[in-house]
Scaffold this motif. Structure first.
Motif, PDB file in Angstrom:
ATOM      1  N   THR A 241     -50.398 -11.458  57.470  1.00  0.00           N
ATOM      2  CA  THR A 241     -51.681 -12.135  57.688  1.00  0.00           C
ATOM      3  C   THR A 241     -52.448 -12.373  56.385  1.00  0.00           C
ATOM      4  O   THR A 241     -53.578 -12.851  56.414  1.00  0.00           O
ATOM      5  CB  THR A 241     -52.572 -11.311  58.644  1.00  0.00           C
ATOM      6  N   ASP A 242     -51.848 -12.038  55.252  1.00  0.00           N
ATOM      7  CA  ASP A 242     -52.486 -12.245  53.938  1.00  0.00           C
ATOM      8  C   ASP A 242     -52.454 -13.741  53.615  1.00  0.00           C
ATOM      9  O   ASP A 242     -51.475 -14.256  53.073  1.00  0.00           O
ATOM     10  CB  ASP A 242     -51.737 -11.431  52.875  1.00  0.00           C
ATOM     11  N   ILE A 243     -53.538 -14.441  53.976  1.00  0.00           N
ATOM     12  CA  ILE A 243     -53.559 -15.909  53.868  1.00  0.00           C
ATOM     13  C   ILE A 243     -53.468 -16.373  52.421  1.00  0.00           C
ATOM     14  O   ILE A 243     -52.823 -17.393  52.123  1.00  0.00           O
ATOM     15  CB  ILE A 243     -54.822 -16.490  54.550  1.00  0.00           C
ATOM     16  N   GLU A 244     -54.066 -15.630  51.502  1.00  0.00           N
ATOM     17  CA  GLU A 244     -53.973 -16.018  50.091  1.00  0.00           C
ATOM     18  C   GLU A 244     -52.506 -16.002  49.634  1.00  0.00           C
ATOM     19  O   GLU A 244     -52.022 -16.959  49.013  1.00  0.00           O
ATOM     20  CB  GLU A 244     -54.802 -15.077  49.211  1.00  0.00           C
ATOM     21  N   ALA A 245     -51.791 -14.925  49.981  1.00  0.00           N
ATOM     22  CA  ALA A 245     -50.381 -14.824  49.605  1.00  0.00           C
ATOM     23  C   ALA A 245     -49.557 -15.911  50.292  1.00  0.00           C
ATOM     24  O   ALA A 245     -48.678 -16.528  49.677  1.00  0.00           O
ATOM     25  CB  ALA A 245     -49.838 -13.446  49.964  1.00  0.00           C
ATOM     26  N   ARG A 246     -49.834 -16.153  51.563  1.00  0.00           N
ATOM     27  CA  ARG A 246     -49.115 -17.192  52.317  1.00  0.00           C
ATOM     28  C   ARG A 246     -49.337 -18.573  51.683  1.00  0.00           C
ATOM     29  O   ARG A 246     -48.421 -19.389  51.608  1.00  0.00           O
ATOM     30  CB  ARG A 246     -49.584 -17.213  53.774  1.00  0.00           C
ATOM     31  N   THR A 247     -50.572 -18.844  51.236  1.00  0.00           N
ATOM     32  CA  THR A 247     -50.877 -20.140  50.611  1.00  0.00           C
ATOM     33  C   THR A 247     -50.089 -20.306  49.318  1.00  0.00           C
ATOM     34  O   THR A 247     -49.456 -21.352  49.089  1.00  0.00           O
ATOM     35  CB  THR A 247     -52.390 -20.253  50.311  1.00  0.00           C
ATOM     36  N   HIS A 248     -50.108 -19.278  48.481  1.00  0.00           N
ATOM     37  CA  HIS A 248     -49.384 -19.365  47.209  1.00  0.00           C
ATOM     38  C   HIS A 248     -47.878 -19.499  47.426  1.00  0.00           C
ATOM     39  O   HIS A 248     -47.187 -20.181  46.651  1.00  0.00           O
ATOM     40  CB  HIS A 248     -49.687 -18.143  46.338  1.00  0.00           C
ATOM     41  N   MET A 249     -47.349 -18.878  48.488  1.00  0.00           N
ATOM     42  CA  MET A 249     -45.920 -19.018  48.765  1.00  0.00           C
ATOM     43  C   MET A 249     -45.580 -20.431  49.256  1.00  0.00           C
ATOM     44  O   MET A 249     -44.505 -20.949  48.967  1.00  0.00           O
ATOM     45  CB  MET A 249     -45.452 -17.960  49.770  1.00  0.00           C
ATOM     46  N   MET A 250     -46.498 -21.060  49.981  1.00  0.00           N
ATOM     47  CA  MET A 250     -46.264 -22.459  50.361  1.00  0.00           C
ATOM     48  C   MET A 250     -46.220 -23.346  49.112  1.00  0.00           C
ATOM     49  O   MET A 250     -45.408 -24.267  49.014  1.00  0.00           O
ATOM     50  CB  MET A 250     -47.345 -22.953  51.327  1.00  0.00           C
ATOM     51  N   SER A 251     -47.097 -23.051  48.157  1.00  0.00           N
ATOM     52  CA  SER A 251     -47.071 -23.791  46.890  1.00  0.00           C
ATOM     53  C   SER A 251     -45.755 -23.543  46.160  1.00  0.00           C
ATOM     54  O   SER A 251     -45.127 -24.485  45.652  1.00  0.00           O
ATOM     55  CB  SER A 251     -48.242 -23.370  45.999  1.00  0.00           C
ATOM     56  N   ALA A 252     -45.327 -22.286  46.102  1.00  0.00           N
ATOM     57  CA  ALA A 252     -44.086 -21.943  45.392  1.00  0.00           C
ATOM     58  C   ALA A 252     -42.884 -22.655  46.016  1.00  0.00           C
ATOM     59  O   ALA A 252     -41.978 -23.115  45.306  1.00  0.00           O
ATOM     60  CB  ALA A 252     -43.862 -20.429  45.411  1.00  0.00           C
ATOM     61  N   ALA A 253     -42.873 -22.763  47.348  1.00  0.00           N
ATOM     62  CA  ALA A 253     -41.771 -23.447  48.034  1.00  0.00           C
ATOM     63  C   ALA A 253     -41.728 -24.925  47.653  1.00  0.00           C
ATOM     64  O   ALA A 253     -40.668 -25.469  47.330  1.00  0.00           O
ATOM     65  CB  ALA A 253     -41.921 -23.287  49.543  1.00  0.00           C
ATOM     66  N   ALA A 254     -42.897 -25.562  47.684  1.00  0.00           N
ATOM     67  CA  ALA A 254     -42.961 -26.980  47.307  1.00  0.00           C
ATOM     68  C   ALA A 254     -42.578 -27.164  45.841  1.00  0.00           C
ATOM     69  O   ALA A 254     -41.874 -28.107  45.471  1.00  0.00           O
ATOM     70  CB  ALA A 254     -44.364 -27.527  47.565  1.00  0.00           C
ATOM     71  N   MET A 255     -43.013 -26.230  44.998  1.00  0.00           N
ATOM     72  CA  MET A 255     -42.701 -26.314  43.563  1.00  0.00           C
ATOM     73  C   MET A 255     -41.208 -26.157  43.303  1.00  0.00           C
ATOM     74  O   MET A 255     -40.637 -26.824  42.446  1.00  0.00           O
ATOM     75  CB  MET A 255     -43.502 -25.258  42.795  1.00  0.00           C
ATOM     76  N   GLY A 256     -40.557 -25.271  44.073  1.00  0.00           N
ATOM     77  CA  GLY A 256     -39.116 -25.098  43.933  1.00  0.00           C
ATOM     78  C   GLY A 256     -38.370 -26.384  44.214  1.00  0.00           C
ATOM     79  O   GLY A 256     -37.461 -26.781  43.483  1.00  0.00           O
ATOM     80  N   ALA A 257     -38.790 -27.073  45.294  1.00  0.00           N
ATOM     81  CA  ALA A 257     -38.115 -28.315  45.677  1.00  0.00           C
ATOM     82  C   ALA A 257     -38.390 -29.441  44.689  1.00  0.00           C
ATOM     83  O   ALA A 257     -37.519 -30.265  44.409  1.00  0.00           O
ATOM     84  CB  ALA A 257     -38.536 -28.732  47.078  1.00  0.00           C
ATOM     85  N   VAL A 258     -39.609 -29.479  44.141  1.00  0.00           N
ATOM     86  CA  VAL A 258     -39.918 -30.493  43.122  1.00  0.00           C
ATOM     87  C   VAL A 258     -39.103 -30.212  41.863  1.00  0.00           C
ATOM     88  O   VAL A 258     -38.531 -31.121  41.251  1.00  0.00           O
ATOM     89  CB  VAL A 258     -41.429 -30.485  42.793  1.00  0.00           C
ATOM     90  N   SER A 259     -39.011 -28.938  41.488  1.00  0.00           N
ATOM     91  CA  SER A 259     -38.368 -28.596  40.216  1.00  0.00           C
ATOM     92  C   SER A 259     -36.857 -28.792  40.265  1.00  0.00           C
ATOM     93  O   SER A 259     -36.243 -29.107  39.249  1.00  0.00           O
ATOM     94  CB  SER A 259     -38.704 -27.160  39.795  1.00  0.00           C
ATOM     95  N   PHE A 260     -36.229 -28.666  41.447  1.00  0.00           N
ATOM     96  CA  PHE A 260     -34.763 -28.762  41.422  1.00  0.00           C
ATOM     97  C   PHE A 260     -34.250 -30.198  41.316  1.00  0.00           C
ATOM     98  O   PHE A 260     -33.049 -30.435  41.341  1.00  0.00           O
ATOM     99  CB  PHE A 260     -34.072 -27.929  42.505  1.00  0.00           C
ATOM    100  N   GLN A 261     -35.160 -31.161  41.125  1.00  0.00           N
ATOM    101  CA  GLN A 261     -34.714 -32.477  40.638  1.00  0.00           C
ATOM    102  C   GLN A 261     -33.956 -32.303  39.312  1.00  0.00           C
ATOM    103  O   GLN A 261     -33.120 -33.116  38.948  1.00  0.00           O
ATOM    104  CB  GLN A 261     -35.907 -33.398  40.396  1.00  0.00           C
ATOM    105  N   LYS A 262     -34.271 -31.216  38.601  1.00  0.00           N
ATOM    106  CA  LYS A 262     -33.618 -30.926  37.316  1.00  0.00           C
ATOM    107  C   LYS A 262     -32.191 -30.403  37.515  1.00  0.00           C
ATOM    108  O   LYS A 262     -31.387 -30.424  36.583  1.00  0.00           O
ATOM    109  CB  LYS A 262     -34.465 -29.890  36.551  1.00  0.00           C
TER     110      LYS A 262
END
Length: 381
Positions: A241-262
């Motif tokens: 239920t840690d919404i701050e952690a959940r939000t940052h993990m959603m960002s990390a997931a999107a960032m992973g997918a953007v970055s693996f264009q490399k």
């Protein structure tokens, strides 16, 4: 701390708690009047899915759902989804769920405009230019996990039901027009899924960062994505239920997918065959093989990983980073070996042959051969 943001990179992203309420407006902004919500079987009856359907209905957009989607979506699911879209007279897709639901939904939206078979659009050379643009349906993506990042991806992984090989289907129009990242939707994820999806995000960032290809934008995104995983995945795991952690993990997931264009590498190249044959959870499989791949690539990435470790506040260079990965896996209850994941060694030869043909193999810092890939699988056991 409440985090709310609107990003236009790499597409329109509405990030923050409660933003699922904006679903109907997001659909209308792309011209949809009768969207089809596509998700996987496990999510179909859940409260978050029914809530999303309520929002669509209240917005005057109907209440249509297709959920005949396997954990590793295949061409049979795809045909059924296309039929549901056409039979229902739909004009857009709401891709809702984890990687499997999102991947299939994006592929349905793409394929309703095509006359050629899906395999003609595999991510090879310029095959994507074979596609007809006209009939591709608009997509709103709503991730309910924080892992694959499929919501910001320009491809879908579809398993060939006859050969059991996972194929990457690619077209720029796979990128959803609007993404809603509402961390409240991820609160109910079981611990094992929080762990597996979070480790998938880490694998994307780590492999993109380690890839020898040139893409400095992806490099920077991958590095910060790893930092977010390090800081917030344990928090999300221990307190869902840690919404701050959940939000940052959603960002990390999107960032992973953007970055693996490399590029990706051996983690994905060897876990794709495992998933195709044994139907294991993709992110959890990545987590199991990650240390062995770090050892495999050490000579080529030692300096790079030392730089990453310094940024992440990890002492001890490559060894420090490697030990952090081991410690994180233990904390999240990740099986230590492929044997512990329930696999046997009988199909190593077959999986090795599949792995070196996998599109991810080309991005590995150490060239993958049949011989060294067999040895890598052995090491994972």
């Amino acid at each position: 701390m409440s985090i709310v943001a609107n990003w236009s990179y790499p597409t329109a992203i509405k990030m923050g708690s409660g933003r699922i309420k904006e679903l109907a407006d997001a659909c209308k902004s792309l011209g949809m009047k009768k969207p089809l919500l596509i998700t996987d079987r496990g999510l179909a009856s859940m409260a978050i899915t029914q809530g999303a359907l309520d929002i669509l209905a209240e917005g005057g957009l109907g209440r249509a759902i297709f959920a005949d989607v396997d954990p590793n979506p295949n061409d049979i699911n795809l045909e059924a989804g296309i039929k549901a879209f056409r039979d229902g007279g739909h004009d857009g897709v709401v891709a809702f769920g984890g990687g499997s639901g999102l991947d299939l939904a994006k592929c349905v939206a793409f394929m309703v405009g095509q006359t050629r078979p899906v395999w003609d659009f595999e991510d090879i050379g310029d095959w994507w230019t074979r596609a007809s643009i006209e009939g591709i349906a608009p997509i709103v993506a709503v991730p309910t996990t924080a892992g694959t990042g499929s919501e910001v991806g320009r491809a879908s992984v579809i398993t060939n039901s006859k050969t059991h090989v996972k194929k990457i289907i690619y077209h720029p129009k796979f990128l959803p027009g609007v993404v809603i990242c509402d961390p409240e939707l991820t609160v109910g994820m079981p611990k094992s899924i929080t762990a597996g999806t979070g480790m998938d995000a880490l694998a994307h960032c780590l492999e993109a960062y380690s890839s020898p290809f040139y893409h400095p934008m992806s490099q920077g995104i991958a590095l910060e994505g790893m930092r977010l995983v390090k800081e917030y995945l344990p928090r999300a795991f221990h307190d869902g239920t840690d919404i701050e952690a959940r939000t940052h993990m959603m960002s990390a997931a999107a960032m992973g997918a953007v970055s693996f264009q490399k590029g990706l590498g051996a983690i994905h190249a060897i876990s794709h065959p495992i998933g195709a044959i044994y139907n294991t959870h993709h992110g959890m499989t990545n987590a199991v093989v990650m240390p062995a791949v770090l050892r495999f690539n050490r000579a080529a990435i030692e300096g790079k990983i030392a730089s990453a470790a310094a940024y992440l506040g990890i002492e001890g260079g490559f060894d420090g980073f490697y030990n952090w990965v081991l410690k994180l896996r233990a904390e999240l209850g990740v099986p230590e070996t492929l044997g512990a994941l329930g696999l046997d060694k009988s199909r190593i030869d077959e999986m090795s042959a599949m792995a070196i043909e996998d599109p991810s193999a080309g991005g590995n810092p150490v060239k993958m051969t049949l011989e060294n890939t067999k040895a890598l699988y052995e090491d994972c056991f």
